[in-house]
Design a protein around this motif. Structure first.
Motif, PDB file in Angstrom:
ATOM      1  N   ARG A  84       2.358  -0.192   6.065  1.00 37.46           N
ATOM      2  CA  ARG A  84       1.688  -0.690   7.264  1.00 37.46           C
ATOM      3  C   ARG A  84       0.656  -1.595   7.353  1.00 37.46           C
ATOM      4  NH1 ARG A  84       0.295   5.084  10.118  1.00 37.46           N
ATOM      5  NH2 ARG A  84      -0.423   5.631   7.778  1.00 37.46           N
ATOM      6  N   ASN A 136       0.961  -1.320  -0.025  1.00 38.96           N
ATOM      7  CA  ASN A 136      -0.097   0.078   0.058  1.00 38.96           C
ATOM      8  C   ASN A 136       0.860   1.408  -0.078  1.00 38.96           C
ATOM      9  OD1 ASN A 136       0.778   0.685   2.963  1.00 38.96           O
ATOM     10  ND2 ASN A 136      -0.507  -1.266   3.310  1.00 38.96           N
ATOM     11  N   GLN A 137       0.133   2.238  -0.029  1.00 35.25           N
ATOM     12  CA  GLN A 137       0.735   3.826  -0.142  1.00 35.25           C
ATOM     13  C   GLN A 137       1.120   4.236   1.148  1.00 35.25           C
ATOM     14  OE1 GLN A 137      -2.318   2.954  -0.680  1.00 35.25           O
ATOM     15  NE2 GLN A 137      -3.704   4.754  -0.483  1.00 35.25           N
ATOM     16  N   TYR A 138       0.804   3.546   2.240  1.00 32.32           N
ATOM     17  CA  TYR A 138       1.172   3.882   3.812  1.00 32.32           C
ATOM     18  C   TYR A 138       2.372   3.421   4.200  1.00 32.32           C
ATOM     19  CZ  TYR A 138      -3.859   4.808   2.842  1.00 32.32           C
ATOM     20  OH  TYR A 138      -5.204   5.043   2.750  1.00 32.32           O
ATOM     21  N   TYR A 188      -3.322   1.787  10.052  1.00 32.47           N
ATOM     22  CA  TYR A 188      -3.637   2.853   9.309  1.00 32.47           C
ATOM     23  C   TYR A 188      -5.224   3.264   9.426  1.00 32.47           C
ATOM     24  CZ  TYR A 188      -4.567   0.107   4.966  1.00 32.47           C
ATOM     25  OH  TYR A 188      -5.173  -0.800   4.302  1.00 32.47           O
TER      26      TYR A 188
END
Length: 295
Positions: free
Chosen positions: A261, A256-258, A266
Protein backbone atom coordinates in the motif's frame (compact mmCIF):
# COMPACT_ATOMS: atom_id res chain seq x y z
CA UNK A 1 50.12 27.55 -15.39
CA UNK A 2 50.23 24.48 -13.14
CA UNK A 3 49.09 21.01 -14.22
CA UNK A 4 45.76 21.30 -12.41
CA UNK A 5 44.85 24.52 -14.19
CA UNK A 6 46.10 23.14 -17.49
CA UNK A 7 43.92 20.06 -17.11
CA UNK A 8 40.88 22.17 -16.30
CA UNK A 9 41.60 24.38 -19.31
CA UNK A 10 41.84 21.37 -21.66
CA UNK A 11 38.65 19.79 -20.31
CA UNK A 12 36.77 23.08 -20.58
CA UNK A 13 38.06 23.62 -24.12
CA UNK A 14 36.95 20.18 -25.28
CA UNK A 15 33.61 20.65 -23.54
CA UNK A 16 33.12 24.03 -25.19
CA UNK A 17 34.10 22.77 -28.64
CA UNK A 18 31.63 19.91 -28.36
CA UNK A 19 28.93 22.27 -27.17
CA UNK A 20 29.40 24.89 -29.89
CA UNK A 21 29.73 22.24 -32.61
CA UNK A 22 26.28 21.04 -31.71
CA UNK A 23 24.56 24.04 -33.25
CA UNK A 24 27.38 25.09 -35.62
CA UNK A 25 26.55 28.67 -34.73
CA UNK A 26 30.14 29.92 -34.60
CA UNK A 27 31.32 28.00 -37.66
CA UNK A 28 28.41 28.77 -39.99
CA UNK A 29 29.32 30.69 -43.14
CA UNK A 30 25.65 31.38 -43.85
CA UNK A 31 22.46 31.35 -41.81
CA UNK A 32 21.33 28.16 -43.56
CA UNK A 33 24.24 26.28 -41.95
CA UNK A 34 23.13 27.09 -38.40
CA UNK A 35 21.93 23.93 -36.68
CA UNK A 36 23.85 21.53 -38.90
CA UNK A 37 25.35 18.68 -36.90
CA UNK A 38 29.01 17.83 -37.06
CA UNK A 39 30.11 14.31 -37.94
CA UNK A 40 31.27 13.79 -34.37
CA UNK A 41 27.85 14.75 -32.99
CA UNK A 42 26.12 12.39 -35.43
CA UNK A 43 28.39 9.49 -34.48
CA UNK A 44 28.00 10.10 -30.75
CA UNK A 45 24.22 10.33 -31.03
CA UNK A 46 24.02 7.16 -33.13
CA UNK A 47 25.66 5.15 -30.34
CA UNK A 48 22.46 5.35 -28.32
CA UNK A 49 22.13 5.25 -24.54
CA UNK A 50 24.66 3.39 -22.43
CA UNK A 51 23.31 -0.17 -22.07
CA UNK A 52 22.37 -1.41 -18.63
CA UNK A 53 24.63 -4.15 -17.31
CA UNK A 54 23.31 -7.67 -16.80
CA UNK A 55 22.43 -8.32 -13.16
CA UNK A 56 21.87 -11.87 -11.96
CA UNK A 57 19.20 -12.29 -9.30
CA UNK A 58 21.56 -14.34 -7.13
CA UNK A 59 24.00 -11.40 -7.04
CA UNK A 60 21.41 -9.02 -5.55
CA UNK A 61 21.92 -9.25 -1.80
CA UNK A 62 19.21 -6.71 -1.07
CA UNK A 63 16.67 -4.87 -3.17
CA UNK A 64 13.71 -2.58 -2.60
CA UNK A 65 11.32 -1.07 -5.13
CA UNK A 66 10.49 2.58 -4.54
CA UNK A 67 7.80 4.75 -6.11
CA UNK A 68 8.53 8.48 -6.17
CA UNK A 69 6.77 11.67 -7.20
CA UNK A 70 8.63 14.31 -9.21
CA UNK A 71 6.57 17.46 -8.67
CA UNK A 72 6.81 19.94 -11.53
CA UNK A 73 5.96 22.80 -9.20
CA UNK A 74 9.49 22.54 -7.76
CA UNK A 75 12.11 24.73 -9.40
CA UNK A 76 14.63 21.85 -9.41
CA UNK A 77 12.34 19.96 -11.81
CA UNK A 78 11.67 22.71 -14.34
CA UNK A 79 13.75 20.95 -17.01
CA UNK A 80 11.05 18.28 -17.22
CA UNK A 81 8.20 20.78 -17.52
CA UNK A 82 9.31 23.41 -20.01
CA UNK A 83 8.71 24.35 -22.76
CA UNK A 84 4.95 24.16 -22.40
CA UNK A 85 4.32 25.63 -25.88
CA UNK A 86 5.74 23.02 -28.24
CA UNK A 87 6.37 23.91 -31.85
CA UNK A 88 7.74 21.81 -34.69
CA UNK A 89 10.84 23.98 -35.10
CA UNK A 90 11.65 24.04 -31.40
CA UNK A 91 15.01 22.58 -30.39
CA UNK A 92 13.60 21.39 -27.10
CA UNK A 93 10.44 19.61 -26.01
CA UNK A 94 9.00 18.94 -22.59
CA UNK A 95 9.34 15.42 -21.26
CA UNK A 96 5.60 14.91 -21.65
CA UNK A 97 5.68 15.85 -25.34
CA UNK A 98 8.66 13.56 -25.92
CA UNK A 99 6.88 10.60 -24.32
CA UNK A 100 3.55 11.32 -26.03
CA UNK A 101 5.19 11.72 -29.46
CA UNK A 102 7.06 8.46 -28.88
CA UNK A 103 3.82 6.62 -28.11
CA UNK A 104 2.00 8.17 -31.08
CA UNK A 105 4.80 7.30 -33.52
CA UNK A 106 5.14 3.74 -32.27
CA UNK A 107 8.73 4.29 -31.10
CA UNK A 108 7.50 3.52 -27.57
CA UNK A 109 5.33 0.41 -27.35
CA UNK A 110 5.73 -0.76 -23.75
CA UNK A 111 2.75 1.22 -22.39
CA UNK A 112 0.74 -0.14 -19.45
CA UNK A 113 -2.17 0.82 -17.24
CA UNK A 114 -0.23 0.58 -13.98
CA UNK A 115 3.22 0.10 -12.50
CA UNK A 116 2.86 -3.67 -12.28
CA UNK A 117 3.35 -3.76 -16.08
CA UNK A 118 0.82 -6.54 -16.61
CA UNK A 119 -1.95 -4.99 -18.74
CA UNK A 120 -0.48 -3.47 -21.90
CA UNK A 121 -2.32 -0.68 -23.71
CA UNK A 122 -2.29 0.44 -27.32
CA UNK A 123 -2.48 3.97 -28.68
CA UNK A 124 -6.16 3.40 -29.45
CA UNK A 125 -6.78 2.33 -25.86
CA UNK A 126 -5.26 5.45 -24.31
CA UNK A 127 -6.23 8.05 -26.92
CA UNK A 128 -9.46 8.85 -25.10
CA UNK A 129 -7.35 9.71 -22.04
CA UNK A 130 -5.56 12.64 -23.70
CA UNK A 131 -7.99 13.65 -26.46
CA UNK A 132 -11.63 14.66 -25.99
CA UNK A 133 -13.95 15.50 -28.88
CA UNK A 134 -17.27 17.25 -28.21
CA UNK A 135 -20.00 18.48 -30.53
CA UNK A 136 -21.55 21.89 -29.83
CA UNK A 137 -25.29 22.43 -29.64
CA UNK A 138 -25.28 23.78 -33.19
CA UNK A 139 -23.36 20.72 -34.32
CA UNK A 140 -25.96 18.47 -32.72
CA UNK A 141 -28.62 20.19 -34.82
CA UNK A 142 -26.65 19.21 -37.92
CA UNK A 143 -26.57 15.61 -36.67
CA UNK A 144 -30.31 15.59 -36.00
CA UNK A 145 -30.85 16.86 -39.53
CA UNK A 146 -28.72 14.01 -40.87
CA UNK A 147 -26.03 16.35 -42.16
CA UNK A 148 -22.25 16.35 -41.70
CA UNK A 149 -21.08 18.52 -38.83
CA UNK A 150 -18.75 21.37 -39.93
CA UNK A 151 -15.38 21.44 -38.16
CA UNK A 152 -16.13 24.76 -36.47
CA UNK A 153 -18.88 23.06 -34.44
CA UNK A 154 -16.61 20.35 -33.10
CA UNK A 155 -14.56 21.07 -29.98
CA UNK A 156 -11.34 19.09 -29.75
CA UNK A 157 -9.45 19.18 -26.46
CA UNK A 158 -6.03 17.59 -26.12
CA UNK A 159 -3.76 17.45 -23.11
CA UNK A 160 -0.70 19.68 -23.30
CA UNK A 161 2.55 19.92 -21.38
CA UNK A 162 0.99 22.56 -19.13
CA UNK A 163 -1.56 19.95 -17.95
CA UNK A 164 1.13 17.78 -16.35
CA UNK A 165 1.54 18.32 -12.60
CA UNK A 166 4.09 15.61 -11.81
CA UNK A 167 5.73 12.35 -12.85
CA UNK A 168 5.54 9.11 -10.93
CA UNK A 169 8.60 6.93 -11.29
CA UNK A 170 9.33 3.39 -10.18
CA UNK A 171 12.86 2.28 -9.52
CA UNK A 172 14.79 -0.31 -7.59
CA UNK A 173 17.65 0.24 -5.19
CA UNK A 174 19.77 -2.89 -4.92
CA UNK A 175 23.11 -4.01 -3.56
CA UNK A 176 25.18 -5.84 -6.17
CA UNK A 177 27.68 -8.12 -4.47
CA UNK A 178 29.87 -8.31 -7.61
CA UNK A 179 30.35 -4.55 -7.69
CA UNK A 180 30.17 -4.21 -3.93
CA UNK A 181 28.01 -1.12 -4.07
CA UNK A 182 24.48 0.18 -3.96
CA UNK A 183 22.93 0.79 -7.39
CA UNK A 184 19.70 2.24 -8.75
CA UNK A 185 17.74 1.09 -11.78
CA UNK A 186 14.84 3.13 -13.15
CA UNK A 187 12.01 0.81 -14.20
CA UNK A 188 9.00 2.90 -15.14
CA UNK A 189 7.63 6.41 -15.53
CA UNK A 190 4.11 7.84 -15.63
CA UNK A 191 2.96 11.41 -16.35
CA UNK A 192 0.40 12.65 -13.83
CA UNK A 193 -2.06 14.87 -15.70
CA UNK A 194 -5.37 16.58 -15.15
CA UNK A 195 -8.24 14.27 -16.05
CA UNK A 196 -9.31 15.56 -19.46
CA UNK A 197 -12.98 15.13 -18.52
CA UNK A 198 -12.59 17.39 -15.47
CA UNK A 199 -10.23 19.88 -17.10
CA UNK A 200 -11.43 23.43 -16.61
CA UNK A 201 -13.93 22.51 -13.89
CA UNK A 202 -13.81 23.63 -10.27
CA UNK A 203 -12.79 20.16 -9.12
CA UNK A 204 -10.02 19.08 -11.44
CA UNK A 205 -8.84 15.54 -10.82
CA UNK A 206 -5.29 14.37 -11.50
CA UNK A 207 -4.56 10.85 -12.73
CA UNK A 208 -1.71 8.76 -14.09
CA UNK A 209 -2.08 8.92 -17.86
CA UNK A 210 -0.16 5.69 -18.48
CA UNK A 211 2.93 3.84 -17.31
CA UNK A 212 5.88 3.34 -19.65
CA UNK A 213 8.44 0.60 -19.10
CA UNK A 214 11.51 2.78 -18.97
CA UNK A 215 13.94 0.52 -20.86
CA UNK A 216 11.69 0.71 -23.94
CA UNK A 217 11.72 4.52 -23.90
CA UNK A 218 15.47 5.01 -23.49
CA UNK A 219 16.26 5.43 -27.20
CA UNK A 220 13.57 8.10 -27.58
CA UNK A 221 14.69 9.90 -24.42
CA UNK A 222 18.33 9.74 -25.53
CA UNK A 223 17.48 11.51 -28.79
CA UNK A 224 15.58 14.30 -26.99
CA UNK A 225 17.22 17.10 -25.05
CA UNK A 226 16.12 19.20 -22.12
CA UNK A 227 17.12 22.81 -21.76
CA UNK A 228 20.15 23.27 -19.53
CA UNK A 229 19.75 26.57 -17.62
CA UNK A 230 23.34 26.38 -16.33
CA UNK A 231 24.76 26.14 -19.86
CA UNK A 232 22.26 26.58 -22.72
CA UNK A 233 24.90 25.50 -25.26
CA UNK A 234 25.12 22.09 -23.63
CA UNK A 235 21.63 20.54 -23.43
CA UNK A 236 21.20 17.23 -21.59
CA UNK A 237 19.24 14.31 -23.00
CA UNK A 238 16.37 13.02 -20.88
CA UNK A 239 17.83 9.52 -20.60
CA UNK A 240 20.91 10.86 -18.85
CA UNK A 241 18.87 13.34 -16.83
CA UNK A 242 16.63 10.64 -15.36
CA UNK A 243 19.22 7.88 -14.94
CA UNK A 244 21.54 10.24 -13.06
CA UNK A 245 18.58 11.18 -10.80
CA UNK A 246 18.87 14.88 -11.50
CA UNK A 247 15.54 15.73 -9.96
CA UNK A 248 13.88 16.37 -6.62
CA UNK A 249 11.43 13.66 -5.61
CA UNK A 250 9.44 12.40 -2.64
CA UNK A 251 8.70 8.75 -1.90
CA UNK A 252 5.00 7.90 -1.89
CA UNK A 253 5.27 4.11 -1.88
CA UNK A 254 7.82 1.35 -1.29
CA UNK A 255 7.86 -2.41 -0.83
CA UNK A 256 6.34 -2.99 2.59
CA UNK A 257 4.57 -5.42 4.90
CA UNK A 258 1.24 -3.68 4.34
CA UNK A 259 0.49 -5.41 1.06
CA UNK A 260 2.29 -2.83 -1.06
CA UNK A 261 0.00 0.00 0.00
CA UNK A 262 0.95 3.65 -0.49
CA UNK A 263 2.18 5.71 2.44
CA UNK A 264 -1.01 7.79 2.47
CA UNK A 265 -3.04 4.57 2.72
CA UNK A 266 -1.44 3.19 5.87
CA UNK A 267 -0.77 6.61 7.41
CA UNK A 268 -3.89 8.73 7.21
CA UNK A 269 -4.71 12.25 8.34
CA UNK A 270 -1.17 13.20 9.38
CA UNK A 271 0.80 14.87 6.60
CA UNK A 272 3.87 15.36 8.78
CA UNK A 273 3.93 11.67 9.66
CA UNK A 274 3.68 10.78 5.98
CA UNK A 275 6.67 13.00 5.27
CA UNK A 276 8.63 11.35 8.08
CA UNK A 277 7.79 7.92 6.69
CA UNK A 278 9.18 8.87 3.30
CA UNK A 279 12.34 10.17 4.96
CA UNK A 280 12.60 6.96 6.99
CA UNK A 281 12.63 4.93 3.77
CA UNK A 282 15.28 7.24 2.30
CA UNK A 283 17.42 6.78 5.41
CA UNK A 284 17.01 3.01 5.13
CA UNK A 285 18.36 3.15 1.58
CA UNK A 286 21.21 5.50 2.55
CA UNK A 287 22.35 3.15 5.31
CA UNK A 288 21.97 0.04 3.19
CA UNK A 289 25.47 0.08 1.72
CA UNK A 290 27.15 0.67 5.10
CA UNK A 291 25.08 -2.08 6.68
CA UNK A 292 26.11 -4.54 3.99
CA UNK A 293 29.80 -3.88 4.55
CA UNK A 294 29.40 -4.54 8.30
CA UNK A 295 28.49 -8.12 7.47
Amino acid sequence: MNWKNLSLFVVFSLFSIGSFAQSNLLNAKSASEIGQKSLLDILVKSDGPIPYGQVNDKDVLFGIKVWEKISLSEKANESYYFPIDDTEDSEHKSLFQVLLDGVKSGAITEVYDSSDFKVQRTLKDIEASFVKVDTTDVGIEYLNAGEAVPDEYIDRTELRSSDVSAYHILGMWYFDRNEGQLRYRLLGIAPVVVDIYTKGSENENFVELFWIFFADARDVLYQSYAFNPKNPMNPINFDHLLNSRRFSATIYKADNQYGGRRIDEYIQGNDLQKLFEGERIKELIRNLEDDMWKY
